[in-house]
Design a protein around this motif. Structure first.
Motif, PDB file in Angstrom:
ATOM      1  N   ASP A  68     -16.654 100.158  20.392  1.00  0.00           N
ATOM      2  CA  ASP A  68     -15.900  98.986  20.813  1.00  0.00           C
ATOM      3  C   ASP A  68     -16.583  98.231  21.941  1.00  0.00           C
ATOM      4  OD1 ASP A  68     -14.014  99.712  18.949  1.00  0.00           O
ATOM      5  OD2 ASP A  68     -12.744 100.797  20.398  1.00  0.00           O
ATOM      6  N   GLU A  69     -17.433  98.916  22.681  1.00  0.00           N
ATOM      7  CA  GLU A  69     -18.067  98.272  23.834  1.00  0.00           C
ATOM      8  C   GLU A  69     -19.421  97.667  23.472  1.00  0.00           C
ATOM      9  OE1 GLU A  69     -18.323 100.930  27.125  1.00  0.00           O
ATOM     10  OE2 GLU A  69     -16.273 101.665  26.931  1.00  0.00           O
ATOM     11  N   GLY A  70     -19.879  97.839  22.266  1.00  0.00           N
ATOM     12  CA  GLY A  70     -21.154  97.262  21.862  1.00  0.00           C
ATOM     13  C   GLY A  70     -22.330  97.901  22.551  1.00  0.00           C
ATOM     14  N   ILE A  71     -22.229  99.195  22.799  1.00  0.00           N
ATOM     15  CA  ILE A  71     -23.305  99.888  23.520  1.00  0.00           C
ATOM     16  C   ILE A  71     -24.442 100.240  22.578  1.00  0.00           C
ATOM     17  CG2 ILE A  71     -23.865 101.976  24.859  1.00  0.00           C
ATOM     18  CD1 ILE A  71     -21.005 101.984  25.855  1.00  0.00           C
ATOM     19  N   PHE A  72     -24.148 100.585  21.299  1.00  0.00           N
ATOM     20  CA  PHE A  72     -25.131 101.150  20.389  1.00  0.00           C
ATOM     21  C   PHE A  72     -25.552 100.110  19.355  1.00  0.00           C
ATOM     22  CE2 PHE A  72     -22.491 104.634  21.920  1.00  0.00           C
ATOM     23  CZ  PHE A  72     -23.448 105.504  22.408  1.00  0.00           C
ATOM     24  N   GLY A  73     -26.748 100.289  18.862  1.00  0.00           N
ATOM     25  CA  GLY A  73     -27.284  99.443  17.806  1.00  0.00           C
ATOM     26  C   GLY A  73     -28.330 100.194  17.016  1.00  0.00           C
TER      27      GLY A  73
END
Length: 826
Positions: A68-73
Motif C-alpha cells: 500500500d505504501e509503494g515501497i516495492f517494485g
C-alpha cells in the motif's frame, strides 16, 4: 539513547548481509518465495533485494502488488525497494508478483521478512515505581516486580533484558538490604535486609535500578529508573496458646485461633505432630479443630503455621500455635496385671503385710480425677471370714486374723479400684499359705528287728525300710525328712537311702560283712526336717533302733596281693626262693598253694609255705619274662580258692660276645681311594642294652694295619671300614679288628675280615681281578669247569632232539601231520 549515524563500516556490513540473505531463498511447492531484509537500510535506492525465480524466458506485464505504501517494485526480473524498512512499524510484507506468458497471467507470492536491528533502547514502563515490603519477609522472597519494554525483536538478544540494582538510599541499617533478580526483575530482601529490616529505623527506601538489552553485554543499550519501597509492619506472629477440653461435644469443625499475613496474597498450611486433618486452616488464616481430643493420648500440640506464596515458596518463618488439652474424668483406674500371686507364712500374725496392689488412672495427675479407692470385695473360700483386709487409700493387703494356722493352703481375693466418679476395675490376688515347720517327724516304730544277714550278703542288700510321719504340709520342705545313722555305724557298713515321694528310708548294706570281725550291729536312727523347726523340739519319738545279727559263712582264702612282680638274675643257681605268696583264711582253715601256667616247669611252689623257687637256671636270651598264676585253695573245701598273678623278670648278665653280621665277600674298595667310599660293617650282641647297648670296633695294634685302614663309627652297632692311604696295590687283604661290648669288664670278639681292593672304572666297578687268596679257585680252573659243564649239557640236548624226531615220524596214510598233537616222552 538512539544511534543517529550509520558508519561506512556498518554500511558495508549491511551489503554483505543483503548479499547473503538474497541467496537464502526458500521456495515451496506452491511457488512461494521468502526472503529476509534488514531494517534501516541507508544505502543507494532503488535497493535491489533479490532476483525473482520461476520467470520464463519470455514474459510481459511484470508487476508487484500488496504494497500500500509503494515501497516495492520489479524490474528486469529483480525485486527492489525504494526506501528503508522498519521492523517495529511492519515486520513483514506479503507481495504478489504477476506476469503474462502466452496470453495467460501467472503470479506467485514473495514474503519479505524484515530482520531486526538493535535500534531501540529498553525503557521502564513507569518512571517511578512503588512497592512495599512486609516485616518478617524471608530472604529471596520477591515482594514486587519492575517492568521494562524493548521494541526490538523479542526472539533476539536485542530484546534480551537484564536488570541490576545500582544504589540504595539510605544505606541503613545495612548498605545492601535489597536485591533484584537479573532476569525476572523481582525485588527481594538480602540476608542483611531480612534480619535487620526495621520500620522504626527506616520506613522508606529509594532504589536506583538499571535495565540493559543484549543480555547485559558491553555494547548494550540501557536506561535507569527509580523504585520507592515502603516498609510496612506485619500482623504475622504466634497466636496466644489455646486450652481445649478433651472430648468436646462439637459440632465440628470448631474455630480455635487465627493468623494473618499482611501484604500480598498467600496460602497457609499446618505442620506438626498430630493426626492428619485433626487441625486445618483456611485461606483467611482461621484454624479449626475437626475432631474430639484425648488428653491421655496427647496432652498438648505444637502446631507450626506456614505461610507461602501461591507458587509454593515459603515467605516467612513459621509461627507456632500451642494447644493444651484439659482433662475430663473419662478413664477408669486399671491394674497393671489382672492377677497377682503372693505368699503368707502359716504363723504370720495380725497386721502382717503380704502385698500392695496399685492401680493407675490415665486422667490428669494434677486433678482429683486420679484419686483411687481400694476395696476387698471377695474371698474364696469364704470361710473363715475376715482373714485379710486392704487399705482403702494405699492398696496394702494385710493379715486380719490373729493366726493363719489351720487355714486352707490357698485363697483367692478380689480387689476393686474405684475413682471419684465411680469408674472402677478389679483384679484377683492368689494368696498361698506357706507351711512352716512346726511339727517334728515321728517314727512309726521305736524298734526295728532283729534282722539276720548272711556274712556273704551282697553290697546293696536292703535290710529294712523305716518311716517317720510329719504333720506338716505334704510335699513341702517342712514335711520332708532327713534320716541319719547316729550311732552303731562307725565303720559305715550301712547307709540310708530316702524316697522323697513317700518319706521312707531304706537301710542298705554298703560294705562286705565279716562275721569273724563283727557279728552284731545295733544302729540308732534319727529323723529331722531339712529346715529348722519353728516350734517344739526333737524328742525320743524322732529316733529309732535297728538290731542286725550276722550269720557265719565258710569263706575262701584271701591273698595279700593281686599281682606279684619278681626279678631273678639269669644263670642263678636253681632252688633259690624268689618270692613268698602270702594268704590267709577268714575261717582259720589251712591253705594249699599250686602253680598254673608254668608249662616248662621252670618254677615250683611250697604246698603250704607259698615259697616260689626256680627249678633250673634261667636264660634271659631265651625268655626275659615269665608269667604264671598262683592258686590258693581252702584246705577243707577245695572249691573255695583265690588266685594271683606272678610275673618273673630275668635280669640280664653279660654272657654273650658281640659278633659280626653280614656277608662281605662280594664287596670291595677302589684303589686309588675314592672319597666317601667305605664298607658298612654291622654287629650284634644278644645281651640286653645294659651290656650290649653300644658296640666298639677297633683295629689291631699293628702299625701297617692302622696306616692302611680306618674305622669310623656310624651308630651303636655299625661302623665304616675305609682306606686310610690314597693307594693300595689291588689284591685281597686281611683286616684284623676287635668288636667289644659296653659292659664292665667287656666281652670281645677278634675278627680277620678279607677285603678286596681293586682299580675301578668311572662307574665304580672293578676293572681287574685282585690276587687270589690261597685255596680259592683260579680263572683257568673256573673256565675249564664251565666248558666241561656246557659240553655235558650239549650231549643231553642232542639225545633229546633225536628222540623227539624219531617219535614224530608218521606214515603217509595217517592224515595231515599238522592235526597230530606233539608227544614228548623222555
Amino acid at each position: 539513547m538512539k544511534a543517529a549515524v550509520v558508519s561506512m563500516e556498518s554500511l558495508s556490513a549491511w551489503f554483505i548481509a543483503l548479499s547473503v540473505l538474497s541467496q537464502n531463498i526458500l521456495l515451496s511447492e506452491t511457488a512461494h518465495l521468502k526472503i529476509g531484509v534488514p531494517e534501516n537500510y541507508d544505502g543507494i535506492f532503488p535497493w535491489y533485494l533479490t532476483k525473482l525465480p520461476e520467470l520464463p524466458l519470455t514474459y510481459s506485464d511484470l508487476s508487484v502488488s500488496g504494497d500500500d505504501e509503494g515501497i516495492f517494485g520489479v524490474e528486469s526480473g529483480f525485486l527492489y525497494a525504494l526506501k528503508p524498512l522498519d521492523r517495529e512499524k511492519q515486520p513483514s510484507y506479503s507481495l504478489q508478483v504477476s506476469f503474462t506468458k502466452s496470453m495467460h497471467t501467472q503470479s506467485f507470492t514473495v514474503e519479505v521478512c524484515v530482520i531486526d536491528k538493535n535500534d531501540n533502547v529498553p525503557v521502564f514502563l513507569e518512571e517511578s515505581m512503588r512497592g512495599s515490603v512486609q516485616l518478617g519477609l524471608l530472604k529471596g522472597i520477591p515482594f514486587m516486580q519492575v517492568e521494562a519494554l524493548d521494541r526490538d525483536d523479542r526472539n533476539t538478544a536485542h530484546a534480551d533484558l537484564r536488570f541490576s540494582l545500582l544504589d540504595q538510599i539510605p544505606r541503613i541499617p545495612a548498605s545492601h538490604m535489597f536485591s533484584i533478580d537479573s532476569i525476572t526483575a523481582e525485588v527481594s530482601l538480602t540476608e542483611d535486609g531480612a534480619s535487620t529490616l526495621d520500620p522504626e529505623m527506616c520506613g522508606r527506601y529509594k532504589l536506583s535500578v538499571m535495565v540493559q538489552d543484549m543480555a547485559g553485554k558491553a555494547n548494550a543499550f540501557f536506561s535507569t529508573g527509580t523504585v520507592l519501597v515502603e516498609v510496612t509492619g506485619n500482623a504475622w506472629a504466634s497466636p496466644d496458646p489455646v486450652r481445649l477440653q478433651e472430648n468436646l461435644p462439637g459440632p465440628y469443625p470448631i474455630p480455635i485461633s487465627q493468623v494473618k499475613w499482611s501484604g500480598s496474597p498467600v496460602e497457609y498450611s499446618l505442620e506438626g505432630e498430630f493426626p492428619e486433618m485433626l487441625f486445618t486452616i483456611n485461606r483467611e488464616g482461621i484454624i479449626y479443630l475437626n475432631a474430639p481430643l484425648d488428653r491421655e493420648t496427647q496432652d498438648q500440640f505444637h502446631i507450626d503455621i506456614v505461610v507461602e506464596r501461591p507458587d509454593g515458596r515459603e515467605i516467612a518463618k513459621p509461627v507456632e500455635l500451642r494447644v493444651m488439652v484439659g482433662d475430663a474424668n473419662d478413664n477408669r483406674p486399671t491394674f497393671p496385671q489382672m492377677q497377682y500371686h503372693t505368699v503368707v507364712k502359716e504363723l504370720a500374725t495380725k497386721g502382717t503385710e503380704i502385698l500392695t496392689v496399685q492401680a493407675a488412672d490415665n486422667d490428669d495427675p494434677k486433678t482429683d480425677n486420679v484419686r483411687i479407692f481400694y476395696r476387698l470385695v471377695g474371698q474364696m473360700p469364704e470361710t473363715p471370714r475376715n482373714l485379710f483386709r486392704v487399705d482403702r487409700d494405699s492398696g496394702v493387703i494385710t493379715v486380719q486374723a490373729d493366726s493363719m494356722e489351720g487355714t486352707v493352703p490357698q485363697y483367692t481375693l478380689t480387689i476393686t479400684a474405684e475413682d471419684a466418679k465411680g469408674l472402677n476395675s478389679s483384679c484377683t490376688v492368689i494368696v498361698k499359705v506357706l507351711d512352716e515347720n512346726n511339727n517334728p517327724p515321728i517314727f512309726s516304730h521305736h524298734e526295728y528287728g532283729p534282722f539276720h544277714l548272711a556274712e556273704d550278703s551282697s553290697v546293696g542288700t536292703t535290710v529294712t525300710v523305716v518311716s517317720a510321719w510329719d504333720a506338716d504340709e505334704r510335699g513341702g520342705d517342712s514335711w520332708q525328712v532327713d534320716y541319719r545313722l547316729e550311732s552303731g555305724n562307725e565303720e559305715e557298713v550301712f547307709t540310708l537311702v530316702t524316697d522323697r515321694q513317700t518319706n521312707e528310708a531304706a537301710l542298705i548294706l554298703d560294705k562286705v560283712l565279716d562275721f569273724e570281725r563283727e557279728n552284731e550291729y545295733i544302729l540308732v536312727l534319727s529323723a529331722q526336717n531339712p529346715v529348722a523347726l519353728v516350734r517344739g523340739r526333737y524328742g525320743p519319738a524322732s529316733t529309732a533302733t535297728v538290731t542286725i545279727f550276722i550269720d557265719d559263712i565258710n569263706e575262701g582264702p584271701v591273698l595279700s596281693q593281686s599281682h606279684y612282680e619278681v626279678t631273678v638274675r639269669e644263670g642263678e643257681e636253681p632252688g633259690r626262693v624268689i618270692a613268698t605268696i602270702r594268704g590267709y583264711d577268714p575261717d582259720s582253715h589251712p591253705i594249699r598253694y599250686s602253680l598254673r601256667g608254668d608249662t616248662k616247669k621252670y618254677f615250683s611252689i611250697g604246698k603250704y609255705s607259698g615259697e616260689l623257687k626256680t627249678v633250673q637256671a634261667l636264660d634271659r636270651e631265651e625268655n626275659s619274662t615269665y608269667t604264671m598264676e598262683v592258686v590258693a585253695e581252702d584246705g577243707r573245701n577245695s572249691s573255695l580258692s583265690a588266685s594271683t598273678l606272678v610275673t618273673v623278670h630275668i635280669l640280664d648278665v653279660n654272657d654273650n660276645s658281640p659278633v659280626l653280621v653280614g656277608d662281605y665277600s662280594w664287596k670291595y674298595l677302589c684303589t686309588p681311594r675314592w672319597e666317601d667310599q667305605a664298607l658298612v660293617l654291622a654287629s650284634r650282641d644278644s645281651d640286653g642294652p645294659q651290656h650290649g647297648g653300644r658296640l666298639n670296633f677297633s683295629l689291631r695294634s699293628d702299625t701297617t694295619v692302622r696306616r692302611n685302614w680306618k674305622l669310623t663309627p656310624i651308630n651303636d652297632t655299625h661302623t665304616n671300614l675305609s682306606l686310610n692311604v690314597p693307594y693300595l696295590p689291588p689284591e685281597v687283604y686281611i683286616v684284623p679288628f676287635t668288636i667289644s661290648d659296653s659292659s664292665s669288664p667287656p666281652r670281645s670278639t677278634f675278627i680277620n675280615l678279607p677285603v678286596t681292593v681293586c682299580p675301578c672304572n668311572v662307574r665304580g666297578n672293578c676293572r681287574t681281578a685282585p690276587k687270589q687268596l690261597q685255596g680259592m679257585p683260579t680263572i683257568q680252573s673256573t673256565v675249564g669247569i664251565l666248558l666241561g659243564t656246557l659240553g655235558v649239557i650239549g650231549v643231553i640236548l642232542i639225545i633229546i632232539f633225536v628222540r623227539l624226531s624219531y617219535q614224530n615220524s608218521t606214515p603217509p596214510n595217517k592224515g595231515c601231520p599238522e592235526r597230530v598233537p606233539l608227544k614228548v616222552s623222555l
